[in-house]
Design a protein around this motif. Sequence first.
Motif: not given
Lengths: 194, 111
Positions: A67, B37-38, B41-42, B44-45, B47, B50
């Motif tokens: 990731d 980062i979490e 991600k919460k 938005t999507t 990709e 990281e």
Amino acid sequence: MKNIEFKDKSAQKIYDNYFGRIRRTISVLADNDKQDVLMEFNSHIYEGILNNSNTNEVEKILKITQDLGDPEVVLKPLVADKKLKQATRTFNPKHIFEAIFLNIKNGFVYSVFAILYILLLGFGILMYLKIRYPENTGLFLKDGEFVALGMLKTNENVTEVLGNWFIPAVFFSALTLYVLLTILLRTTRKRKKE
Amino acid sequence: MNSEFVQKWQSQVKKGTLAFILLNVLRDNEFYGYELIEQVKKYTTIEIAEGTLYPLMNRLKKEGLVTSKWVEQESGIPRKYYQLTAIGVETLDEMIEYWQSLETSIKKLTK
């Protein structure tokens, strides 16, 4: 930096290998910048492990490092920028060379800087020529007007005016240009938006 | 539909709005990298790798929009917390204003 310890040897190997790649990618940076990057990635991995409910350490570390991405790719802009900051602060030619090399693809302006720094080498060549061919190298004037700076087949019509002052004059000109160029590089870095 | 074109466009939009998203996340709270980062991600999507977040945070720091500080932890592995500066708050307000005007225009266009 406190390393994370894994029970599983393979997981430890993956972690160590990933950090080896980070270390290689950031090897050109100043020690405090290196430490900062290593600690930040270490913290990310540590928090990632804590927040991952998977019990398999290998799967956990693989997921986190995947990731995060390849250090060579994701850290490239950071390395290029921090190197440039270090170079323009220290005025160290080695750092300048590395910084220009790392940033050459980040804009045409860095290619121009590369050429200008290379041109500065010309001053070094002039100093060498003055030592090797003292009579034919210098600042030549004819009837008070500029003829040439460099090497010339001397004749009666032209006069070399700097004499023994040629090397100090060339040296200080080069030094002044180097400092000015580096200050300009620093300003460019601050203004440049990625 | 040219799905390849749409995908490329989406990726450009995401890339271009990442700094805006990060600044919004930091608006009311300070966060350390992983947590940040979490949060992203919460909402938005997104990709992206990281790891690219860290050079981006470095850039936002360089621009004077965020500051960071290391905070020691019991684990011995400290966290680096990021927070918005006063300039960061002002800049974000300006960005929000622009975003809203853009949103209004797009809505009118796509009606």
